[in-house]
Design an enzyme around this catalytic site. Structure first.
Site, PDB file in Angstrom:
ATOM      1  N   TYR A 138       0.829  -1.212   0.000  1.00  0.00           N
ATOM      2  CA  TYR A 138       0.000   0.000   0.000  1.00  0.00           C
ATOM      3  C   TYR A 138       0.864   1.263   0.000  1.00  0.00           C
ATOM      4  CZ  TYR A 138      -3.892   3.030   1.565  1.00  0.00           C
ATOM      5  OH  TYR A 138      -4.845   4.013   1.683  1.00  0.00           O
TER       6      TYR A 138
ATOM      7  N   LYS B  62       0.910   4.061  -2.943  1.00  0.00           N
ATOM      8  CA  LYS B  62       0.537   5.448  -2.663  1.00  0.00           C
ATOM      9  C   LYS B  62       1.689   6.409  -2.964  1.00  0.00           C
ATOM     10  CE  LYS B  62      -3.758   5.024  -1.343  1.00  0.00           C
ATOM     11  NZ  LYS B  62      -4.832   5.485  -2.254  1.00  0.00           N
TER      12      LYS B  62
END
Length: 254
Positions: free
Chosen positions: A155, A159
């Site tokens: 993640y 991002k």
């Protein structure tokens, strides 16, 4: 509300719940016609009913951002239905958290596909319409996790990658009247953060209280906090703000 998005069309991926739903609500309240794509058919239907009951014009379609043809088809329908595509918010996201030694190939790839490939697919499809109109706003939803976060190698990487995509597209598309910026939320109370609480074995209230201890403004974030930042980037008057990342986290982030 000021109606600053009157006559505009805002397209939000993953907009049926959480942050995306808050963003959609904000655009609708300020005069925009709104479009949502999501893979959650039930939540999508609920969002459409709520918005229509409030008197707003809304387009919804079950579509997966990972599949470019589905995104492109939805955008073509939106332009035919509403007449334009002025704002794109790349919000769709998933969590597959785990420590590195437990993280599977699937955990990694699914997160990369939804966050990065999905945002690429949507931005590429949207820019065609925006370039023709010589106007557009693309806002990518990043995260404070882009700075690194335990248990989120996938993640955090995705991002951070979104921030690189943001800055590159800002350079490429600026001359066409299109700005590209990113909002990086901190701890926001959503279904996704409830899943985090379950994963680490505590109640959601306990997670909120623990998180607030590290937030200088002494409260957790709400979807409306992110919607406010998105609206700033989407505003026609923000045309000289391009390629920026704003952390909306109740305090400074490096």
């Amino acid at each position: 509300m000021t109606g600053r998005f009157e006559g505009q069309v805002a397209f939000v991926t993953g907009g049926s719940r959480g942050i995306g739903r808050g963003i959609i609500q904000s655009f609708a309240e300020e005069g925009a016609k709104v479009a949502i794509i999501d893979i959650n058919e039930e939540a999508l239907g609920e969002a459409a009913e709520e918005l229509k009951a409030q008197g707003y014009e809304v387009y919804t379609k079950v579509a997966n951002v990972v599949h470019a043809e589905e995104v492109e088809a939805a955008m073509e329908e939106v332009v035919k239905t509403f007449g334009s595509l002025d704002v794109l918010v790349n919000n769709a996201g998933i969590l597959r958290d785990n420590l590195l030694f437990k993280m599977t190939d699937s955990d990694w790839q699914q997160v990369m596909d939804v966050h990065l490939k999905g945002s690429f697919n949507a931005a590429r499809a949207a820019q065609k319409h925006m370039v023709n109109n010589k106007y557009g706003r693309i806002i990518n939803i990043s995260s404070t996790s882009a700075l690194g976060n335990r248990g989120q190698a996938n993640y955090a990487t995705a991002k951070a990658g979104l921030q690189g995509l943001t800055k590159t597209l800002a350079i490429e598309l600026g001359k066409f009247g299109i700005t590209v910026n990113a909002v990086a939320p901190g701890f926001i109370e959503t279904e996704m953060t409830k899943i985090t609480a379950q994963r680490i074995g505590i109640t959601f209230d306990e997670l909120v209280k623990a998180s607030v201890k590290n937030i200088p403004v002494n409260r957790s974030g709400k979807p409306a906090d992110i919607a406010n930042a998105v609206a700033f980037f989407a505003d026609e008057r923000s045309s000289f703000v391009n390629g920026q990342v704003i952390y909306v986290a109740g305090g400074p982030k490096d």
